[in-house]
Design a protein around this motif. Structure first.
Motif, PDB file in Angstrom:
ATOM      1  N   GLU A  53       1.030  -1.384  -0.195  1.00  0.00           N
ATOM      2  CA  GLU A  53      -0.184   0.130   0.144  1.00  0.00           C
ATOM      3  C   GLU A  53       0.912   1.397  -0.550  1.00  0.00           C
ATOM      4  O   GLU A  53       1.916   1.124   0.740  1.00  0.00           O
ATOM      5  N   LYS A  54       0.195   2.242  -1.101  1.00  0.00           N
ATOM      6  CA  LYS A  54       0.976   3.408  -0.830  1.00  0.00           C
ATOM      7  C   LYS A  54       0.982   4.504   0.113  1.00  0.00           C
ATOM      8  O   LYS A  54       0.185   4.679   0.749  1.00  0.00           O
ATOM      9  N   GLU A  55       1.772   4.734   0.681  1.00  0.00           N
ATOM     10  CA  GLU A  55       2.435   5.717   1.300  1.00  0.00           C
ATOM     11  C   GLU A  55       3.131   7.045   1.194  1.00  0.00           C
ATOM     12  O   GLU A  55       3.928   6.336   0.773  1.00  0.00           O
ATOM     13  N   ILE A  91       0.138  11.444  -1.280  1.00  0.00           N
ATOM     14  CA  ILE A  91      -0.978  10.020  -0.784  1.00  0.00           C
ATOM     15  C   ILE A  91      -1.652  10.527   0.781  1.00  0.00           C
ATOM     16  O   ILE A  91      -1.160  10.189   1.598  1.00  0.00           O
ATOM     17  N   THR A  93      -5.247   8.564   0.914  1.00  0.00           N
ATOM     18  CA  THR A  93      -5.519   7.293   1.940  1.00  0.00           C
ATOM     19  C   THR A  93      -5.635   6.876   0.355  1.00  0.00           C
ATOM     20  O   THR A  93      -6.288   6.800  -0.559  1.00  0.00           O
ATOM     21  N   LYS A  94      -5.581   4.820   0.776  1.00  0.00           N
ATOM     22  CA  LYS A  94      -5.932   4.511  -0.927  1.00  0.00           C
ATOM     23  C   LYS A  94      -7.760   3.962  -0.834  1.00  0.00           C
ATOM     24  O   LYS A  94      -8.547   4.214   0.539  1.00  0.00           O
ATOM     25  N   TYR A 100      -6.593   5.791  -5.324  1.00  0.00           N
ATOM     26  CA  TYR A 100      -6.106   6.513  -4.792  1.00  0.00           C
ATOM     27  C   TYR A 100      -6.321   8.042  -4.513  1.00  0.00           C
ATOM     28  O   TYR A 100      -6.333   8.851  -5.902  1.00  0.00           O
TER      29      TYR A 100
END
Length: 203
Positions: A53-55, A91, A93-94, A100
């Protein structure tokens, strides 16, 4: 012999029907999930996105004309702006379906996670093809020198860019009044549909 089999006949018929249902189910599953139809690449990509998951800060891949920033998590929702290739975004939130929620220059919206790169780097050929699939490129045709790109869906509005014959723009929406909404070098505007084609024309 027939008299002996008669009490068991209904059980034999029932077992035969059950076997027939199982065989039909297997054939149906094979047809639906055949290797030619099942997108293993997309499934692997979705699994990878779930695991990683990206952040934080990421960089946008948007090609020559930029990546649309949508109001909702759908490519059919309203486009707020286009984000230039290589631009950093934050980012938030997903979301769902691979989208995103991000922040870009004080604007918030949604983009597909596949176009967010951890480092500002050159995208691979598969990602370029996917972008063209999501937002196709159209050629400017049927004009002497160039086609005007207007701020609104009419020729009396301000011209915000001119696109030379044979150049490509990214199609965002096939709108009303014979005007298509397009992106060209990180700008959003409208060009008359008669000047746009999927195929390159010769003068």
């Amino acid at each position: 012999m027939k008299a002996r089999l008669k009490p068991y006949l209904h059980w034999i018929i029932l077992l035969a029907l059950i076997l027939l249902v199982i065989i039909c189910g297997l054939l149906f599953a094979k047809t639906i999930l055949s290797p030619s139809d099942y997108d293993y690449e997309q499934a692997a990509e979705e699994k990878s996105e779930q695991e990683d998951e990206k952040e934080g800060t990421y960089y946008v891949y948007g090609g020559t004309h930029g990546l649309p920033l949508h109001k909702e998590a759908s490519k059919h929702s309203k486009i707020i702006t286009v984000i230039g290739n290589g631009a950093p975004v934050e980012i938030i939130t997903k979301s769902y379906r691979g989208y995103y929620k991000i922040r870009y220059k004080k604007q918030e919206g949604y983009v597909q996670g596949r176009y967010l790169l951890k480092y500002n780097q050159e995208a691979g050929s598969k990602l370029k093809e996917r972008l063209t699939s999501d937002y196709p490129l159209y050629y400017v045709v049927n004009c002497e020198g160039h086609a005007n790109m207007y701020r609104r869906r009419n020729s009396s509005s301000k011209v915000i860019a001119t696109v030379e014959f044979g150049y490509r723009v990214r199609l965002l929406e096939k709108g009303r009044n014979n005007y298509y909404k397009v992106a060209y070098r990180n700008k959003i505007g409208y060009i008359e549909s008669k000047y746009l084609s999927k195929y390159k024309h010769e003068k």
